[in-house]
Design a protein around this motif. Sequence first.
Motif, short mmCIF file in Angstrom:
data_model
loop_
_atom_site.label_atom_id
_atom_site.label_comp_id
_atom_site.label_asym_id
_atom_site.label_seq_id
_atom_site.Cartn_x
_atom_site.Cartn_y
_atom_site.Cartn_z
N GLU A 1 -13.42 -19.23 -26.32
CA GLU A 1 -14.30 -18.09 -26.55
C GLU A 1 -15.71 -18.40 -26.07
O GLU A 1 -16.38 -17.55 -25.46
CB GLU A 1 -14.32 -17.73 -28.04
CG GLU A 1 -13.01 -17.20 -28.58
CD GLU A 1 -12.67 -15.82 -28.03
OE1 GLU A 1 -13.56 -15.10 -27.55
OE2 GLU A 1 -11.47 -15.45 -28.10
N PHE A 2 -16.18 -19.61 -26.31
CA PHE A 2 -17.54 -19.94 -25.91
C PHE A 2 -17.66 -20.18 -24.41
O PHE A 2 -18.68 -19.86 -23.80
CB PHE A 2 -18.04 -21.14 -26.71
CG PHE A 2 -18.47 -20.77 -28.10
CD1 PHE A 2 -19.68 -20.13 -28.32
CD2 PHE A 2 -17.64 -21.02 -29.19
CE1 PHE A 2 -20.07 -19.76 -29.60
CE2 PHE A 2 -18.03 -20.67 -30.47
CZ PHE A 2 -19.24 -20.03 -30.68
N PHE A 3 -16.62 -20.75 -23.79
CA PHE A 3 -16.64 -20.85 -22.33
C PHE A 3 -16.66 -19.45 -21.71
O PHE A 3 -17.37 -19.19 -20.73
CB PHE A 3 -15.43 -21.64 -21.83
CG PHE A 3 -15.56 -23.13 -22.00
CD1 PHE A 3 -16.60 -23.82 -21.40
CD2 PHE A 3 -14.63 -23.84 -22.75
CE1 PHE A 3 -16.72 -25.21 -21.55
CE2 PHE A 3 -14.75 -25.22 -22.91
CZ PHE A 3 -15.79 -25.90 -22.31
N ALA A 4 -15.88 -18.54 -22.29
CA ALA A 4 -15.86 -17.16 -21.79
C ALA A 4 -17.20 -16.47 -22.02
O ALA A 4 -17.68 -15.71 -21.17
CB ALA A 4 -14.74 -16.37 -22.47
N LEU A 5 -17.83 -16.74 -23.17
CA LEU A 5 -19.15 -16.16 -23.45
C LEU A 5 -20.18 -16.68 -22.46
O LEU A 5 -21.01 -15.92 -21.96
CB LEU A 5 -19.56 -16.48 -24.88
CG LEU A 5 -20.95 -15.99 -25.31
CD1 LEU A 5 -21.08 -14.49 -25.12
CD2 LEU A 5 -21.22 -16.37 -26.76
N GLU A 6 -20.14 -17.97 -22.16
CA GLU A 6 -21.07 -18.51 -21.16
C GLU A 6 -20.90 -17.83 -19.81
O GLU A 6 -21.88 -17.49 -19.13
CB GLU A 6 -20.84 -20.02 -21.00
CG GLU A 6 -21.64 -20.88 -21.95
CD GLU A 6 -21.70 -22.32 -21.50
OE1 GLU A 6 -22.67 -23.00 -21.87
OE2 GLU A 6 -20.78 -22.77 -20.79
N ALA A 7 -19.64 -17.61 -19.42
CA ALA A 7 -19.39 -16.94 -18.13
C ALA A 7 -19.94 -15.52 -18.15
O ALA A 7 -20.51 -15.05 -17.15
CB ALA A 7 -17.89 -16.93 -17.84
N PHE B 1 -15.94 -27.51 -26.46
CA PHE B 1 -17.19 -26.94 -25.95
C PHE B 1 -18.32 -27.85 -26.38
O PHE B 1 -18.44 -28.20 -27.56
CB PHE B 1 -17.39 -25.52 -26.49
CG PHE B 1 -18.54 -24.80 -25.88
CD1 PHE B 1 -18.40 -24.14 -24.67
CD2 PHE B 1 -19.80 -24.80 -26.48
CE1 PHE B 1 -19.46 -23.49 -24.08
CE2 PHE B 1 -20.87 -24.15 -25.90
CZ PHE B 1 -20.70 -23.50 -24.69
N PRO B 2 -19.20 -28.24 -25.46
CA PRO B 2 -20.27 -29.19 -25.82
C PRO B 2 -21.21 -28.61 -26.88
O PRO B 2 -21.78 -27.53 -26.70
CB PRO B 2 -21.01 -29.39 -24.48
CG PRO B 2 -20.01 -29.03 -23.43
CD PRO B 2 -19.20 -27.92 -24.02
N LEU C 1 -21.49 -5.82 -22.23
CA LEU C 1 -21.74 -7.13 -21.63
C LEU C 1 -20.48 -7.72 -20.99
O LEU C 1 -20.55 -8.77 -20.34
CB LEU C 1 -22.30 -8.10 -22.68
CG LEU C 1 -23.61 -7.68 -23.36
CD1 LEU C 1 -24.07 -8.78 -24.32
CD2 LEU C 1 -24.69 -7.38 -22.34
N ALA C 2 -19.34 -7.07 -21.20
CA ALA C 2 -18.08 -7.46 -20.56
C ALA C 2 -17.69 -8.90 -20.85
O ALA C 2 -17.24 -9.64 -19.98
CB ALA C 2 -18.15 -7.22 -19.05
N GLY C 3 -17.86 -9.31 -22.12
CA GLY C 3 -17.53 -10.67 -22.52
C GLY C 3 -16.35 -10.72 -23.47
O GLY C 3 -15.64 -9.73 -23.64
N PRO C 4 -16.14 -11.86 -24.13
CA PRO C 4 -15.00 -12.02 -25.04
C PRO C 4 -15.22 -11.31 -26.37
O PRO C 4 -16.36 -11.11 -26.79
CB PRO C 4 -14.93 -13.53 -25.23
CG PRO C 4 -16.34 -13.99 -25.06
CD PRO C 4 -16.93 -13.10 -24.00
N ALA C 5 -14.14 -10.97 -27.03
CA ALA C 5 -14.22 -10.24 -28.30
C ALA C 5 -14.19 -11.16 -29.51
O ALA C 5 -14.51 -10.73 -30.62
CB ALA C 5 -13.07 -9.24 -28.40
N GLY C 6 -13.85 -12.42 -29.33
CA GLY C 6 -13.62 -13.30 -30.47
C GLY C 6 -14.82 -14.08 -30.95
O GLY C 6 -14.69 -15.00 -31.76
#
Length: 363
Positions: A228-234, A15-16, A174-179
């Motif tokens: 996790e961060f790519f999923a959070l961005e989405a 992740f950048p 927010l329907a995002g990741p849990a990690g």
Amino acid sequence: MTFDRWNPLNDAPSFPAARYAAIADRIAKILKTRNDVLLIQAEAVVALEAAALSLARPGLKAINIVTSMYGGWFGTWLRRGGAEVVDLAAEPARPIGLEAVEAALNAHPDIKVLALVHAESASGIRNPLEEIVALARSRGIVTVVDAVASIGGHALGIDELGIDIAVIGPQKALAGPAGVSALSVSPAAWKLISEQGAPRDSILSLLDQKAWLETGRGALSGTTAPLEFFALEAALDRVEAEGIDAIVARHVRAARATRAALVAMGGELWIDALHGSNLVTTAKLPAAADPAAVLSVAPRGIELSAGVGPGAERLIRLNHTGQRARFDIVLGNLTAYGMALRRRGFKADISAAVDAIALHYGD
């Protein structure tokens, strides 16, 4: 055996680092705050423990409001750090009363920290956050708010309310990741955290996490979890496209429709609208009904589950959290609950429930 098929879950791209600061800024907008935002590479319970242990030390006195196991844990963590903790427990599976909070503050004028959970998904209740924070703020007390289940489901303006530390997880409304999780920290909270004796050299030290802010918000410490961060961005893309206020309004609508339909069906609400969460609606089962038996005959794939924790043993939760806060899920939940009650020999007016839902989604 062949190894030439690439799987996106393995050998994920990094992740950048330049985008971590942008994520923190996007979360700050959702929280409506100009306070510092830290990103925690773990589920929100870790961020909560980090907040507790970073504040706690001998000589610090705190009031810890307990309305679920999460509040209980927070008090345990504060004590582990040497703090003197006054646990203020509500009736089982009920919100805390404002009068009880005011009485505790009057009885303990030397309190420096007050901690509470905003909304409880375990029992479907909501604590009177705005009034409690106002009481603490008028006394110069640092407030810690577990907003993991409430962010996106309830209006939450950190700066407007004056909340010092707010911990969020993106996995619910927010329907995002849990990690991965985040927390906002005010100048007053940093001042208290930075006093002599603060824990250092620990993943649970917010002062150590603060180094990310002080070094220009580049790469996070440790090995990051890119998926996790790519999923959070989405998830943040979806939140921003809809708008945080619209997401809250969608949860309010789902909760109102569910409560109205439950009453129309002939069911019993556990908590009234003023003190209820917008994430789940809890129904109190008829006296002769067995929770496990009722759930065992409910249609599969529907968002029904048992209440969690003391006082919630005879509650059924109708889940309308995140992307579930919409018409078809609300309708499915109520229909499934009514069918389960009927199969166990209890009355349930499903038609009346459907009519009540239609009134809320008729536009």
